[in-house]
Design a protein around this motif. Structure first.
Motif, PDB file in Angstrom:
ATOM      1  N   SER A  96      30.284 -13.883 -46.402  1.00 55.34           N
ATOM      2  CA  SER A  96      29.598 -12.594 -46.479  1.00 55.34           C
ATOM      3  C   SER A  96      28.096 -12.725 -46.731  1.00 55.34           C
ATOM      4  N   LEU A  97      27.340 -11.977 -45.928  1.00 56.49           N
ATOM      5  CA  LEU A  97      25.919 -11.767 -46.209  1.00 56.49           C
ATOM      6  C   LEU A  97      25.802 -10.373 -46.821  1.00 56.49           C
ATOM      7  N   ASN A 100      24.049  -9.453 -52.813  1.00 54.15           N
ATOM      8  CA  ASN A 100      24.084 -10.481 -53.855  1.00 54.15           C
ATOM      9  C   ASN A 100      23.921 -11.888 -53.294  1.00 54.15           C
ATOM     10  N   THR A 101      24.365 -12.117 -52.072  1.00 56.11           N
ATOM     11  CA  THR A 101      24.347 -13.477 -51.524  1.00 56.11           C
ATOM     12  C   THR A 101      23.080 -13.806 -50.750  1.00 56.11           C
ATOM     13  N   GLU A 113      15.941 -16.883 -48.104  1.00 56.42           N
ATOM     14  CA  GLU A 113      17.383 -17.117 -48.194  1.00 56.42           C
ATOM     15  C   GLU A 113      18.078 -16.688 -46.910  1.00 56.42           C
ATOM     16  N   LYS A 121      20.402 -19.312 -44.836  1.00 60.55           N
ATOM     17  CA  LYS A 121      21.841 -19.102 -44.678  1.00 60.55           C
ATOM     18  C   LYS A 121      22.233 -18.863 -43.228  1.00 60.55           C
TER      19      LYS A 121
END
Length: 458
Positions: free
Chosen positions: A148-149, A152-153, A159, A163
Motif C-alpha cells: 500500500s501507498l 502513512n507509508t 519517499e 518506493k
C-alpha cells in the motif's frame, strides 16, 4: 476380389491407426458444448473443442476421430465461456499459512474465477504469482499490486520516488493507492510511475479529488471512489475530509447533473472502473448481519473472522453508529446511477467484489457483485464482458485470455445453463478449467468440503 477387400481393410486400419497416433495423448475433447460468444452475445451450438498444452487448440462443428481422445468431457446441453476475473481480490499474506493461502486461492477458482488482481500486495505474492503461472499450485492467474501507498507509508516526494522505483524493480504489476496521500506526494507518484513504467490503481485520496485523479490517468479507480464527492457543488463549502464512508456523509449535497462530466472525463482519460458494489449492499447497508452470516459460503471462513465481521457490521450500521437507512437508499441510488452511466458512456467496467472484506467470501462474493451490477441496470452481456474480455484488454493480454477462441489459454468455465439468459447459471458449475487442467464439479465439491472441515476444526 478377396485381395482388394484385404487391401481396403488394411488401408482403413492404417488410417485409423494414423488418426490415433496424431491425437496427442494429453489432449482433451469437450464434445457437443454450446460456446458463449461474449463479443456479440451469440451462442455457437454443439461445438467440439480440443484442448492441449494449456491452450484451446481447435473449435469445430464436427470431429472425425473423437474415439482417439483419451480424455473426453461430455458437454451436451452445457455452456462454455471464458473464466471470470476477480479484479478486486485480496490474497492472504504472512503470517497466514501457505495451506490457508492455497485454500483461499481455490475458493476463487471453485467459482469459475481463473484470474485475480490482488489489491494489497506483499513480497510473498510475487512468489505465488510464479507458482500459479507454472502450475505448482492450483490457483487462478495472479496479478499483484505493490504494498500500500498511503498517507502513512509515503509522506514525501523523496519517499514517493524511492518506493515507486523499488516496487517497479521488484516486479509488481501495478501500484496500490490508498487514502491519506497528500497532493504533492501523489503527483510525484504519478510522475515517477510514468517514468519507470508502472501503472497505479485503487482509491482516490481526499487531497487529490476525483477530477485530478481522472486527469492523472489511473489504470482503474476502485469502489467508484471519489465520484460522489465530485458531485458536491463548490458552493456547499464542505470539508473534504468529512466525507465519511466513500462520500456517504455528502449524499444530501450531491448534484447528479454533474455525473455526465465525470463520466466524460473517465472516458477521455481511459480510466477503468471497478465498482465493488457488493461492499455497499452487504457491509455498508441496512442488511441483517446474522442473515448474512447464515449464508452457506460462510462455512469457508474461520469463526474468529466471522465474529470480527459481526462486530464491525454493528459498528458501521448499528443503532449507535449514526447510520441512516433512508440516506443509504439515496446513497445507493446515486452509486447505481453512476455505475450505469459509467458503463454506458465511460471507458469500461471491470468485475470486482473486494473479497474478503466483510461478508464477501472469496470466490462466492463475485455472484453478489454480479447481482448488484444487474440491479444497477447493466445487462448480462455487459456484466460478463466486465469479467472476461474487459480484464484481458485492461492487462493488454486479449490475445491470451478472455474468450473461447483458438490459440488462447484454456481458462474456461462450463455451466449447466445459458448465463446470458440468467446470470445465476454461473453458480451451476459443471466444471472449471485452468491452464487446461480440468476440475470437475465433483472434485471441486470434495475440496470445498475439506476446506469447510478445516474451518470447523480451526
Amino acid at each position: 476380389m478377396k485381395n482388394i477387400n484385404f487391401i481396403l481393410a488394411a488401408l482403413l486400419l492404417a488410417a485409423c491407426n494414423q488418426a490415433q497416433q496424431t491425437t496427442s495423448p494429453t489432449a482433451i475433447l469437450v464434445s457437443d458444448v454450446n460456446i458463449v460468444n461474449l463479443r456479440n452475445g451469440k451462442i455457437l451450438e454443439n461445438q467440439q473443442v480440443v484442448i492441449d498444452s494449456g491452450k484451446i487448440q481447435g473449435i469445430s462443428g464436427n470431429i472425425e476421430n473423437a474415439e482417439s481422445y483419451q480424455t473426453k468431457i461430455a458437454g451436451k446441453g452445457k455452456f462454455m465461456l471464458p473464466g471470470l476475473a476477480e479484479m478486486h481480490a485480496h490474497i492472504p499474506s504472512p503470517p497466514t499459512s501457505s495451506e490457508r493461502t492455497e485454500d483461499v486461492l481455490f475458493l476463487y477458482l471453485s467459482n469459475g474465477i481463473t484470474t485475480i488482481r490482488g489489491m494489497l500486495g506483499h513480497p510473498s505474492h510475487l512468489e505465488l504469482r510464479e507458482k500459479a503461472k507454472t502450475g505448482v499450485i492450483t490457483s487462478p492467474r495472479i496479478f499483484t499490486s505493490s504494498p500500500s501507498l498511503n498517507g502513512n507509508t509515503v509522506t514525501s516526494r523523496e519517499e514517493a520516488i524511492s518506493k515507486v522505483t523499488a516496487y517497479q524493480k521488484a516486479g509488481y504489476d501495478f501500484l496500490k493507492i490508498h487514502p491519506g496521500i497528500q497532493l504533492e506526494v501523489f503527483d510525484q507518484i504519478v510522475r515517477t510511475s510514468n517514468e519507470v513504467g508502472i501503472q497505479f490503481a485503487g482509491h482516490v485520496p481526499v487531497d487529490v479529488g476525483i477530477r485530478h485523479a481522472l486527469k492523472s490517468k489511473y489504470a482503474s479507480i476502485d469502489h467508484v471512489d471519489g465520484f460522489l464527492e465530485g458531485l458536491v457543488p463548490e458552493t456547499a463549502n464542505v470539508k473534504p475530509d468529512q466525507n465519511g464512508f466513500f462520500g456517504y456523509n455528502f449524499t444530501p449535497l450531491a448534484d447528479t447533473t454533474r455525473i455526465d462530466q465525470l463520466v466524460k472525463m473517465s472516458k477521455e482519460n481511459k480510466v477503468w472502473i471497478v465498482p465493488t458494489q457488493s461492499l455497499f449492499t452487504r457491509w455498508f447497508a441496512p442488511t441483517n448481519g446474522e442473515e448474512l452470516l447464515a449464508q452457506p459460503e460462510m462455512r469457508y471462513i474461520t469463526e474468529e473472522t466471522l465474529d470480527e465481521w459481526r462486530t464491525r457490521k454493528e459498528q458501521s450500521t448499528g443503532p449507535d453508529s449514526g447510520f441512516d437507512a433512508d440516506q443509504w437508499k439515496q446513497f445507493d441510488a446515486i452509486r447505481r446511477q453512476l455505475m450505469k452511466k459509467l458503463q454506458d458512456g465511460g471507458h469500461g467496467m471491470l468485475l470486482g467484489s473486494d473479497a474478503p472484506q466483510l461478508f464477501n467470501v472469496p470466490g462466492f462474493s463475485i455472484h453478489h457483485e454480479i447481482d448488484a451490477m444487474e440491479d444497477a441496470g447493466l445487462t448480462p452481456l455487459e456484466i460478463l464482458q466486465s469479467g472476461t474480455i474487459n480484464p484481458a484488454i485492461y492487462f493488454g493480454m486479449d490475445d491470451q485470455f478472455g474468450e473461447i477462441k483458438e490459440g488462447l489459454d484454456a481458462d474456461v468455465i462450463i455451466v449447466d445453463a445459458n448465463p446470458l439468459e440468467n446470470l445465476d447459471a454461473l453458480q451451476q458449475i459443471f466444471g472449471v478449467m485452468r491452464q487446461g487442467k480440468w476440475h470437475s464439479k465433483e472434485a471441486i465439491d470434495q475440496r470445498l468440503g475439506e476446506i469447510a472441515e478445516k474451518m470447523r476444526n480451526n
